[in-house]
Write an enzyme that holds these catalytic residues in place. Structure first.
Site, PDB file in Angstrom:
ATOM      1  N   ASN A 229       0.828  -1.216   0.000  1.00  9.29           N
ATOM      2  CA  ASN A 229       0.000   0.000   0.000  1.00  9.29           C
ATOM      3  C   ASN A 229       0.860   1.263   0.000  1.00  9.29           C
ATOM      4  O   ASN A 229       0.354   2.361   0.204  1.00  9.29           O
ATOM      5  CB  ASN A 229      -0.904   0.030   1.224  1.00  9.29           C
ATOM      6  CG  ASN A 229      -1.843  -1.152   1.268  1.00  9.29           C
ATOM      7  OD1 ASN A 229      -2.404  -1.540   0.256  1.00  9.29           O
ATOM      8  ND2 ASN A 229      -2.011  -1.741   2.443  1.00  9.29           N
TER       9      ASN A 229
ATOM     10  N   HIS B  51     -13.998  -1.297   5.970  1.00 10.66           N
ATOM     11  CA  HIS B  51     -12.841  -1.993   6.558  1.00 10.66           C
ATOM     12  C   HIS B  51     -13.152  -2.588   7.939  1.00 10.66           C
ATOM     13  O   HIS B  51     -13.937  -2.036   8.706  1.00 10.66           O
ATOM     14  CB  HIS B  51     -11.700  -0.978   6.687  1.00 10.66           C
ATOM     15  CG  HIS B  51     -10.374  -1.572   7.032  1.00 10.66           C
ATOM     16  ND1 HIS B  51      -9.933  -1.689   8.327  1.00 10.66           N
ATOM     17  CD2 HIS B  51      -9.391  -2.069   6.246  1.00 10.66           C
ATOM     18  CE1 HIS B  51      -8.723  -2.229   8.326  1.00 10.66           C
ATOM     19  NE2 HIS B  51      -8.370  -2.467   7.070  1.00 10.66           N
TER      20      HIS B  51
ATOM     21  N   GLU C 264     -15.656   4.581   3.471  1.00  5.02           N
ATOM     22  CA  GLU C 264     -14.316   4.887   2.985  1.00  5.02           C
ATOM     23  C   GLU C 264     -14.494   5.783   1.765  1.00  5.02           C
ATOM     24  O   GLU C 264     -15.614   5.914   1.259  1.00  5.02           O
ATOM     25  CB  GLU C 264     -13.594   3.583   2.596  1.00  5.02           C
ATOM     26  CG  GLU C 264     -13.341   2.705   3.807  1.00  5.02           C
ATOM     27  CD  GLU C 264     -12.820   1.311   3.456  1.00  5.02           C
ATOM     28  OE1 GLU C 264     -12.091   1.153   2.461  1.00  5.02           O
ATOM     29  OE2 GLU C 264     -13.136   0.374   4.199  1.00  5.02           O
TER      30      GLU C 264
ATOM     31  N   SER D  27     -10.723  -0.289   0.176  1.00  4.12           N
ATOM     32  CA  SER D  27      -9.423  -0.946   0.313  1.00  4.12           C
ATOM     33  C   SER D  27      -9.284  -2.223  -0.505  1.00  4.12           C
ATOM     34  O   SER D  27      -8.190  -2.549  -0.946  1.00  4.12           O
ATOM     35  CB  SER D  27      -9.150  -1.249   1.788  1.00  4.12           C
ATOM     36  OG  SER D  27     -10.100  -2.153   2.295  1.00  4.12           O
TER      37      SER D  27
ATOM     38  N   ASP E 173     -13.228   7.536   5.936  1.00  2.00           N
ATOM     39  CA  ASP E 173     -11.887   6.949   6.086  1.00  2.00           C
ATOM     40  C   ASP E 173     -11.166   7.034   4.742  1.00  2.00           C
ATOM     41  O   ASP E 173     -11.553   6.380   3.781  1.00  2.00           O
ATOM     42  CB  ASP E 173     -12.046   5.491   6.551  1.00  2.00           C
ATOM     43  CG  ASP E 173     -10.714   4.779   6.754  1.00  2.00           C
ATOM     44  OD1 ASP E 173      -9.664   5.340   6.386  1.00  2.00           O
ATOM     45  OD2 ASP E 173     -10.736   3.641   7.273  1.00  2.00           O
TER      46      ASP E 173
ATOM     47  N   HIS F 226      -6.924   4.902   1.736  1.00  6.38           N
ATOM     48  CA  HIS F 226      -6.353   4.582   0.420  1.00  6.38           C
ATOM     49  C   HIS F 226      -6.466   5.731  -0.575  1.00  6.38           C
ATOM     50  O   HIS F 226      -6.088   5.584  -1.732  1.00  6.38           O
ATOM     51  CB  HIS F 226      -7.016   3.326  -0.148  1.00  6.38           C
ATOM     52  CG  HIS F 226      -6.732   2.120   0.677  1.00  6.38           C
ATOM     53  ND1 HIS F 226      -5.602   1.362   0.527  1.00  6.38           N
ATOM     54  CD2 HIS F 226      -7.412   1.585   1.726  1.00  6.38           C
ATOM     55  CE1 HIS F 226      -5.599   0.390   1.420  1.00  6.38           C
ATOM     56  NE2 HIS F 226      -6.686   0.501   2.163  1.00  6.38           N
TER      57      HIS F 226
ATOM     58  N   LYS G 169       0.196   4.054   4.640  1.00  4.57           N
ATOM     59  CA  LYS G 169       0.000   3.679   3.234  1.00  4.57           C
ATOM     60  C   LYS G 169       0.790   4.660   2.358  1.00  4.57           C
ATOM     61  O   LYS G 169       2.007   4.655   2.435  1.00  4.57           O
ATOM     62  CB  LYS G 169      -1.483   3.571   2.956  1.00  4.57           C
ATOM     63  CG  LYS G 169      -1.969   2.280   3.641  1.00  4.57           C
ATOM     64  CD  LYS G 169      -3.412   2.082   3.829  1.00  4.57           C
ATOM     65  CE  LYS G 169      -3.601   0.740   4.557  1.00  4.57           C
ATOM     66  NZ  LYS G 169      -4.830   0.696   5.334  1.00  4.57           N
TER      67      LYS G 169
HETATM   68  C1  LIG Z   1      -5.322  -0.122   6.408  1.00  4.45           C
HETATM   69  C2  LIG Z   1      -6.623   0.459   6.759  1.00  4.45           C
HETATM   70  C3  LIG Z   1      -6.886   0.877   8.060  1.00  4.45           C
HETATM   71  C4  LIG Z   1      -5.973   0.552   9.204  1.00  4.45           C
HETATM   72  O1  LIG Z   1      -4.820   1.308   9.205  1.00  4.45           O
HETATM   73  P1  LIG Z   1      -3.513   0.752   9.923  1.00  4.45           P
HETATM   74  O2  LIG Z   1      -2.676   1.952  10.115  1.00  4.45           O
HETATM   75  O3  LIG Z   1      -2.922  -0.234   8.985  1.00  4.45           O
HETATM   76  O4  LIG Z   1      -3.940   0.142  11.207  1.00  4.45           O
HETATM   77  C5  LIG Z   1      -8.066   1.550   8.299  1.00  4.45           C
HETATM   78  N1  LIG Z   1      -8.967   1.761   7.321  1.00  4.45           N
HETATM   79  C6  LIG Z   1      -8.759   1.317   6.066  1.00  4.45           C
HETATM   80  C7  LIG Z   1      -9.788   1.574   5.024  1.00  4.45           C
HETATM   81  C8  LIG Z   1      -7.593   0.652   5.750  1.00  4.45           C
HETATM   82  O5  LIG Z   1      -7.404   0.179   4.531  1.00  4.45           O
END
Ligand SMILES: *Cc1c(COP(=O)(O)O)cnc(C)c1O
Length: 398
Positions: free
Chosen positions: A55, A141, A188, A192, A217, A220, A248
């Protein structure tokens, strides 16, 4: 003495049986030992692969500026942060990072957590509770689902990216909604595991019409869409709670919430996954700060440009093989193969050909939706994309 232990479940028998169950369903996972830094090439157990699994979309995780920033932070502040932020661990690098995130995201303030997962837990559990309702996109997620469950709020879902369905859920709720009952919609922006994007404008209209709050969120989207889709659509004022991660595209580790100052002050006082945990390491925060600086610079623009043209190349080439990727608007390309067996088999074949793409299975994605999840980064080349599509087409027999 008579034993009370007869016929009780033995701990190790239990573990063994559960593990066997996973193995028989091709759901068994093991860790692969990586011996190189994260980049478009990766050494796993002594063998070199082209890596389409990370990522680290802009190739910043191994960028020398981030490494230097991390080293400098270790020299200045030490390796560990000593305590939680509210005790004595609130080091100036954490504050600098939060001020930079707020500037980047054009919000009043920001607050960092040790991971994205903990960010979701802290924010959601402190904002809603028993008697409240959280409405999630069905493909949200795991951390958003887990946080909602832990909060005690009622979890409702709407069909993926389907605003008509969301509206019918909101209508149903509002029919018998108490005045103090909170309704929080969570989505989101870039999804993801599917790489498509939420109809954010429409969701904002709905949440305003029905008096709900909105949490978005951007794990990505941050980086590829520069500071995110919320900002690129000019919706910053309307989204109460913006979440992002630092692990990421930003290239380090951690998560954050940004929004109004009062939200951040509230979370400092109420978010248990912020309060009761040791502050992020100074090096991780310094690297994240440098990651944002790069994304916000001319170099960032160039990297985003490189990534976008690779995305176009892969999209064209998969479409020509009749793989439907029309909805993809990110660096994430799911090749949905359905069964676990088949997906694992294809992933193995690709690995034998020097290409690493993980097989994503339940519970990361719904049952019978197993897939290869290809991710592109700015460190890939057109030649990498060409090799990928050749191997993929031969693996899938197209
Ligand atoms: C990866 C991810 C998270 C978690 O983040 P980390 O820092 O890896 O714990 C939260 N939300 C989404 C949509 C993700 O893809």
């Amino acid at each position: 003495m008579i034993s009370e232990n007869q016929n009780r479940l033995n701990f190790y028998d239990y573990l063994y049986e559960e593990c066997e169950k996973l193995k028989s369903q091709e759901l068994w996972r093991t860790l692969r030992r990586v011996e190189s830094e994260q980049s478009s090439r990766i050494i796993i157990e002594g063998k070199l692969y082209i890596n389409f699994s990370s990522n680290d979309y802009l190739g910043l995780a191994s960028h020398h500026y981030l490494k230097e920033a991390a080293i400098k932070a270790v020299e200045k502040y030490g390796a560990g942060s000593g305590a939680s932020r509210l005790i004595c661990g609130s080091i100036s690098i954490h504050h600098k990072l939060e001020e930079r995130i707020a500037e980047f995201k054009q919000t009043e303030a920001a607050l960092c957590f040790s991971s994205g997962y903990l960010t979701a837990i802290g924010a959601i559990c402190s904002l809603v509770g028993k008697g409240d309702i959280v409405i999630l996109d069905r493909l949200a997620h795991a951390c958003l689902i887990d946080a909602t469950r832990l909060s005690g709020a009622k979890l409702m879902v709407f069909r993926h990216n389907d605003c008509e369905n969301l509206e019918s859920v909101l209508k149903r709720i509002n029919k018998e909604r108490a005045a103090t009952q909170k309704v929080l919609i969570i989505t989101e922006t870039v999804f993801s595991m599917d790489g498509d994007i939420a109809p954010l404008k429409e969701i904002v209209e709905l949440k305003e019409r029905y008096g709900a709050w909105l949490m978005v969120d951007e794990a990505h989207a941050t980086g590829i869409y520069k500071s995110g889709i919320v900002n690129s659509l000019g919706l910053g004022e309307a989204v109460e709670i913006q979440m992002g991660t630092l692990g990421k595209a930003i290239g380090s580790a951690g998560g954050f919430i940004c929004g109004k100052k009062v939200l951040i002050e509230y979370l400092i006082n109420k978010a248990r996954s912020f309060i009761f945990t040791t502050a992020p390491s100074p090096s991780a925060s310094a690297a994240a700060l440098e990651g944002i600086n790069i994304i916000d610079s001319d170099e960032g623009k160039t990297r985003i440009g490189t990534l976008l043209s690779l995305i176009d190349e892969l999209k064209m080439s998969l479409l020509s093989g009749n793989i439907d990727v029309t909805s993809i608007q990110s660096a994430i390309f799911p090749i949905i193969l359905g069964s676990n067996e088949n997906t694992v088999k294809v992933a193995r074949y690709l690995m034998e050909n020097g290409i690493y793409i993980p097989a994503i299975r339940y519970p990361t994605v719904p049952k019978n939706n197993a897939r290869l999840r290809i991710t592109l980064t700015a460190n890939h080349t057109s030649e990498d994309v060409r090799l990928l599509t050749l191997s993929l087409k031969s693996a899938l027999g197209i």
